[in-house]
Structure formats: structure tokens, C-alpha cells
Design an enzyme around this catalytic site. Structure first.
Site, short mmCIF file in Angstrom:
data_model
loop_
_atom_site.label_atom_id
_atom_site.label_comp_id
_atom_site.label_asym_id
_atom_site.label_seq_id
_atom_site.Cartn_x
_atom_site.Cartn_y
_atom_site.Cartn_z
N HIS A 70 56.58 -9.12 34.22
CA HIS A 70 55.60 -8.49 33.34
C HIS A 70 55.16 -9.43 32.23
O HIS A 70 55.77 -10.46 31.98
CB HIS A 70 56.17 -7.19 32.75
CG HIS A 70 57.39 -7.35 31.90
ND1 HIS A 70 57.34 -7.76 30.59
CD2 HIS A 70 58.70 -7.13 32.17
CE1 HIS A 70 58.56 -7.79 30.09
NE2 HIS A 70 59.41 -7.43 31.04
N CYS A 86 64.41 -8.51 33.06
CA CYS A 86 63.12 -8.72 33.70
C CYS A 86 62.65 -10.17 33.51
O CYS A 86 63.21 -10.92 32.72
CB CYS A 86 62.07 -7.77 33.11
SG CYS A 86 62.31 -6.05 33.61
#
Length: 111
Positions: A70, A86
């Protein structure tokens, strides 16, 4: 085109390949010691634009639940070991990457 993504946690780099040809290298941020980025083979299962919160302009979910690639609202974190597991990218980079990889793209994450 057989695109796939190679993520080096130790080098903090994401590389995009077409078969064995390197197309692009991006700097990334990865998980910190208590919340490491999981290693293994995954696939991109969804894309969400403007997900809100700290995820920048785009979220690409991985087949490992709760993990993804992301953007970020903190560009100074790129290149560091700071996420909750992440893979963070600069917003322009994650937007470009998303335009080059379809859902179902393989993602290989290693140390």
C-alpha cells in the site's frame, strides 16, 4: 506478460519482473521486529483506491489475510523497518505498480 513481484525485506526493495526481465525497482518500508513482514509466496487478491487511514492512495491486498502492499501518508518512512508487517510504498510508486500488475499477480517475499 507474466509479471511477478519480488520483495526483499533486508534490502527494502520491491522489484517488478516480466518473466526473468527486471522492469522496475521501488524502495519500500517493511515490518518492524515485533510485526515482521511475512515471507513466502502470495498473490494480489484485491485493490482498493483511497482506503483511508495510513494506507495512502491505494491498497493491494495479499492472499495472506490482513497484509498488503500500500501507499503511505508518511513518505519519510520509506526505506525503513517501521510497518505493522505490510509493504509500504510511495503513493506515486504504488499507483504506478498497480497499473502494471493485475489481480492474481504472484508476490514472492523473502529476507
Amino acid at each position: 506478460m507474466t509479471t511477478w513481484i519480488d520483495v526483499s525485506v533486508s534490502k527494502r526493495q520491491l522489484k517488478l519482473y516480466n518473466a526473468s526481465v527486471l522492469l522496475k525497482t521501488y524502495p519500500i518500508a517493511v515490518g518492524k521486529m515485533l510485526t515482521p513482514t511475512p515471507t513466502g509466496n502470495y498473490i494480489i487478491i484485491n485493490k482498493e483506491y483511497n482506503p483511508g487511514g495510513p494506507f495512502g492512495v491505494l491498497w493491494m491486498g495479499l492472499s495472506k489475510p490482513h497484509y498488503g502492499i500500500h501507499g503511505t501518508n508518511n513518505p519519510s518512512s520509506i526505506g525503513k523497518v517501521v510497518s505493522h508487517g505490510c509493504i509500504r510504498m510511495l503513493n506515486d510508486d504504488v499507483t504506478e505498480l498497480s497499473s502494471l500488475v493485475p489481480i492474481g499477480t504472484n508476490v514472492y517475499i523473502h529476507r
